[in-house]
Design a protein around this motif. Structure first.
Motif, PDB file in Angstrom:
ATOM      1  N   MET A  12      -3.727  -4.366  -1.414  1.00 39.17           N
ATOM      2  CA  MET A  12      -5.080  -4.534  -1.964  1.00 39.17           C
ATOM      3  C   MET A  12      -5.962  -3.321  -1.679  1.00 39.17           C
ATOM      4  O   MET A  12      -7.131  -3.314  -2.026  1.00 39.17           O
ATOM      5  CB  MET A  12      -5.712  -5.804  -1.408  1.00 39.17           C
ATOM      6  N   GLU A  46       2.049 -10.341  -5.213  1.00 41.76           N
ATOM      7  CA  GLU A  46       2.168  -9.054  -4.522  1.00 41.76           C
ATOM      8  C   GLU A  46       1.387  -8.977  -3.227  1.00 41.76           C
ATOM      9  O   GLU A  46       1.141  -7.887  -2.724  1.00 41.76           O
ATOM     10  CB  GLU A  46       1.723  -7.887  -5.425  1.00 41.76           C
ATOM     11  N   HIS A  47       0.954 -10.081  -2.679  1.00 43.94           N
ATOM     12  CA  HIS A  47       0.382  -9.995  -1.331  1.00 43.94           C
ATOM     13  C   HIS A  47       0.704 -11.195  -0.451  1.00 43.94           C
ATOM     14  O   HIS A  47      -0.093 -11.593   0.380  1.00 43.94           O
ATOM     15  CB  HIS A  47      -1.110  -9.655  -1.346  1.00 43.94           C
ATOM     16  N   ARG A  53       9.615 -12.507   9.691  1.00 41.82           N
ATOM     17  CA  ARG A  53       9.186 -11.102   9.813  1.00 41.82           C
ATOM     18  C   ARG A  53       8.008 -10.965  10.774  1.00 41.82           C
ATOM     19  O   ARG A  53       7.922 -10.009  11.524  1.00 41.82           O
ATOM     20  CB  ARG A  53       8.744 -10.541   8.445  1.00 41.82           C
ATOM     21  N   LYS A  80      -0.762   6.126  -1.352  1.00 37.63           N
ATOM     22  CA  LYS A  80       0.262   6.935  -0.672  1.00 37.63           C
ATOM     23  C   LYS A  80      -0.020   7.059   0.811  1.00 37.63           C
ATOM     24  O   LYS A  80      -1.183   7.117   1.221  1.00 37.63           O
ATOM     25  CB  LYS A  80       0.295   8.343  -1.281  1.00 37.63           C
ATOM     26  N   THR A 103       7.599 -15.992   6.339  1.00 43.05           N
ATOM     27  CA  THR A 103       6.674 -15.118   7.075  1.00 43.05           C
ATOM     28  C   THR A 103       6.999 -15.105   8.570  1.00 43.05           C
ATOM     29  O   THR A 103       6.856 -14.074   9.222  1.00 43.05           O
ATOM     30  CB  THR A 103       5.210 -15.537   6.868  1.00 43.05           C
ATOM     31  N   MET A 138      -1.379  -5.335  -6.764  1.00 42.92           N
ATOM     32  CA  MET A 138      -1.639  -3.900  -6.704  1.00 42.92           C
ATOM     33  C   MET A 138      -0.604  -3.180  -5.846  1.00 42.92           C
ATOM     34  O   MET A 138       0.131  -3.814  -5.115  1.00 42.92           O
ATOM     35  CB  MET A 138      -3.034  -3.647  -6.122  1.00 42.92           C
ATOM     36  N   LYS A 139      -0.599  -1.883  -5.960  1.00 42.70           N
ATOM     37  CA  LYS A 139       0.359  -1.085  -5.188  1.00 42.70           C
ATOM     38  C   LYS A 139      -0.392  -0.333  -4.095  1.00 42.70           C
ATOM     39  O   LYS A 139      -1.536   0.098  -4.297  1.00 42.70           O
ATOM     40  CB  LYS A 139       1.051  -0.056  -6.089  1.00 42.70           C
ATOM     41  N   ALA A 140       0.296  -0.111  -2.982  1.00 41.67           N
ATOM     42  CA  ALA A 140      -0.298   0.621  -1.874  1.00 41.67           C
ATOM     43  C   ALA A 140      -0.591   2.064  -2.280  1.00 41.67           C
ATOM     44  O   ALA A 140       0.108   2.646  -3.111  1.00 41.67           O
ATOM     45  CB  ALA A 140       0.657   0.615  -0.679  1.00 41.67           C
ATOM     46  N   MET A 198       0.837  -5.498   5.011  1.00 40.55           N
ATOM     47  CA  MET A 198       1.303  -5.233   3.644  1.00 40.55           C
ATOM     48  C   MET A 198       0.311  -5.730   2.589  1.00 40.55           C
ATOM     49  O   MET A 198       0.015  -5.000   1.637  1.00 40.55           O
ATOM     50  CB  MET A 198       2.704  -5.819   3.413  1.00 40.55           C
ATOM     51  N   PRO A 199      -0.248  -6.956   2.731  1.00 40.79           N
ATOM     52  CA  PRO A 199      -1.292  -7.348   1.769  1.00 40.79           C
ATOM     53  C   PRO A 199      -2.493  -6.408   1.804  1.00 40.79           C
ATOM     54  O   PRO A 199      -3.069  -6.086   0.760  1.00 40.79           O
ATOM     55  CB  PRO A 199      -1.694  -8.755   2.221  1.00 40.79           C
ATOM     56  N   ARG A 214       5.639   4.235   0.174  1.00 40.42           N
ATOM     57  CA  ARG A 214       4.743   3.127  -0.188  1.00 40.42           C
ATOM     58  C   ARG A 214       5.388   2.112  -1.121  1.00 40.42           C
ATOM     59  O   ARG A 214       4.787   1.087  -1.427  1.00 40.42           O
ATOM     60  CB  ARG A 214       3.485   3.675  -0.844  1.00 40.42           C
ATOM     61  N   ILE A 234       2.923  -0.539  11.660  1.00 38.14           N
ATOM     62  CA  ILE A 234       3.469  -1.681  10.936  1.00 38.14           C
ATOM     63  C   ILE A 234       4.526  -2.322  11.817  1.00 38.14           C
ATOM     64  O   ILE A 234       5.430  -1.665  12.315  1.00 38.14           O
ATOM     65  CB  ILE A 234       4.027  -1.307   9.543  1.00 38.14           C
ATOM     66  N   ALA A 235       4.338  -3.636  12.063  1.00 38.49           N
ATOM     67  CA  ALA A 235       5.356  -4.398  12.803  1.00 38.49           C
ATOM     68  C   ALA A 235       5.999  -5.319  11.766  1.00 38.49           C
ATOM     69  O   ALA A 235       6.783  -4.871  10.941  1.00 38.49           O
ATOM     70  CB  ALA A 235       4.713  -5.138  13.958  1.00 38.49           C
ATOM     71  N   GLY A 295       4.452  -6.694   9.298  1.00 40.55           N
ATOM     72  CA  GLY A 295       3.866  -6.356   8.002  1.00 40.55           C
ATOM     73  C   GLY A 295       3.249  -7.521   7.250  1.00 40.55           C
ATOM     74  O   GLY A 295       2.761  -7.344   6.131  1.00 40.55           O
ATOM     75  N   GLN A 296       3.202  -8.708   7.854  1.00 39.72           N
ATOM     76  CA  GLN A 296       2.756  -9.879   7.098  1.00 39.72           C
ATOM     77  C   GLN A 296       1.239  -9.866   6.836  1.00 39.72           C
ATOM     78  O   GLN A 296       0.764 -10.529   5.919  1.00 39.72           O
ATOM     79  CB  GLN A 296       3.172 -11.182   7.798  1.00 39.72           C
TER      80      GLN A 296
END
Ligand code: FES
Ligand code: FES
Lengths: 294, 161
Positions: free
Chosen positions: A43, B43-44, A109, A5, A106, A1-3, A38-39, B22, A31-32, A34-35
């Motif tokens: 999601m 994607e995750h 980052r 906005k 991972t 899925m995409k984040a 970002m998921p 984003r 966000i540091a 992001g590991q």
């Protein structure tokens, strides 16, 4: 899925970062590495109005020894900490723990402060830091405060850090080998589905012995058996002042049972976690003692 | 939300674009830069198919925002080719040792292997397994991937002598 906005703020200083968090009014997130974030964004478990990026803030990365402690700034990459001679020499338990964290992609980052802030109950860095009596510095527009890790973890993915605070650094007290012949030993053990996965159960031990082999200080922390990483003070107290051998360790292991409240999930049953907690604790304690033995 | 200007180097070439905050770096590479060699798996952050080199070290491009790559240098699997566009030494070795079947995991495997061999010309099997530990493959059973990396390493050693 995409984040979903969001607005993006690239903070160039700690002041800018805390100002952006304050302006976000509870709906801004840092966000540091992001590991984990970002998921959560992908999601849509996290849908913040603003994401504040702290990766460009130079004062937030680096490792230094100051006045009897080693300070790791929050945005220091896990790979950097793992490769640091200062960490390897003076914070051996942390080095052992990070070697179980994720994979090269991972760790390159992911940050030390991010792992503590995210506070997954099965993650390794919080567990080691708790066993090492570490503290964190938190900063908001109102000022800076320090919190001991014993008071930092409140529940799964919940910490004492407020929404408007940024984790600045982690202070690890140094426990050097004493001139009186006292020595420190450490061990970290976990069971996970694959190397690099989150632990099903993990145990971190740090033991200091005097020149005669008697225990001066004992720390045992267990992860994956509660909503937060947990020290076992009753067990530690019974080990202090004694000469620790396999029988002594087996005698104190029952103290673990009352201190943990494991749950069932898709990875393991509560009963399995209880059993493994004892096995890993025994293994970690004996290995730490062997390493410290004069 | 306002777009942001970014400038970055990919496989030695400069790219400039305006992107939404984003947008993941992975989607930028595929949909904006047109470099579809990097694959979208989960994607995750679980599968490793999206691995790239970011300032020389392997990372997962689905776990970064495109805006965070501003000013940085990236190598994707396309960048592992020889200058004439023919497969590079690792890619050749994967083909010869049957290090791929469907190819879904392959760009990530190649990136992880590239990062390993850059710092270690004679990796043990344990070191290879550790390097590709963050890359899932649903076809090969991994054995031929390990053999392919060993083959590439031995050729690179010979070439270096
Ligand atoms: S697509 Fe990035 S790890 Fe799976
Ligand atoms: S070759 Fe199909 S996933 Fe690896």
């Amino acid at each position: 899925m995409k984040a979903a906005k969001f607005d993006y703020v690239l903070a160039e200083s700690i002041e800018q970062a805390v100002a952006a968090l304050a302006a976000g009014n509870g709906d801004a997130i840092i966000i540091a590495g992001g590991q984990s974030l970002m998921p959560m964004l992908a999601m849509r478990l996290a849908t913040p109005a603003t994401v504040v990026d702290i990766n460009n803030i130079a004062q937030l990365s680096g490792i230094e020894a100051i006045g009897g402690e080693v300070v790791i700034k929050a945005c220091t990459r896990q790979a950097t900490a793992l490769a640091s001679p200062l960490v390897q020499m003076r914070l051996p338990l942390l080095a052992k723990a990070i070697s179980h964290v994720g994979h090269q992609q991972t760790r390159n980052r992911g940050t030390v402060g991010g792992s503590l802030s995210h506070a997954d109950p099965a993650s390794e860095i919080p567990l080691a830091a708790l066993a090492m009596d570490a503290r964190v510095s938190l900063r908001s527009v109102a000022g800076t405060r320090e919190v001991a890790l014993a008071d930092f973890f409140l529940g799964p993915m919940m910490t004492a850090r407020a929404d408007n605070e940024i984790l600045l650094k982690v202070h690890f007290p140094e426990e050097p080998d004493g001139p009186d012949g006292s020595r420190m030993g450490t061990a970290f053990h976990e069971v996970s589905e694959r190397h690099g996965d989150f632990a099903v159960v993990a145990a971190a031990a740090q033991i200091q012995l005097d020149a005669n082999g008697r225990c001066i200080k004992a720390a045992l922390a267990l992860g994956g058996v509660n909503g937060v990483p947990r020290r076992i003070p009753a067990l530690e107290a019974r080990l202090r002042g004694t000469r620790i051998d396999p029988d002594a360790v087996r005698a104190v292991l029952p103290e673990i049972a009352d201190a943990i409240t494991p749950g069932d999930d898709q990875h393991a049953s509560a009963a399995y976690r209880r059993r493994v907690a004892g096995v890993l604790a025994e293994r970690a304690l004996l290995e730490a003692v062997a390493e410290a033995a004069p | 939300m306002s777009q942001r200007e970014i400038n970055l180097s990919i496989n030695g070439k400069t790219y400039a674009a305006a992107v939404e905050p984003r947008l993941s770096l992975l989607d930028f590479l595929r949909d904006h830069a047109g470099l579809t060699g990097t694959h979208v798996g989960c994607e995750h952050g679980v599968c490793g198919a999206c691995s790239i080199l970011f300032d020389g070290v392997p990372i997962r491009s689905c776990l970064m925002l495109a805006v965070q790559a501003d000013g940085h240098a990236i190598t994707t699997v396309e960048g592992l080719c020889n200058e004439d566009g023919a497969p590079g030494p690792l890619q050749d070795a994967f083909q010869e040792a049957h290090g791929l079947q469907c190819g879904y995991c392959t760009p990530g495997m190649l990136i992880s292997a590239q990062a390993l061999l850059a710092g270690n010309s004679d990796p043990s099997i344990a070191e290879i397994k550790d390097a590709i530990g963050g890359n899932l493959c649903r076809c090969t059973g991994y054995v031929q991937i390990i053999e392919a990396i060993q083959l590439a390493a031995s050729r690179l050693r010979e070439a270096g002598q």
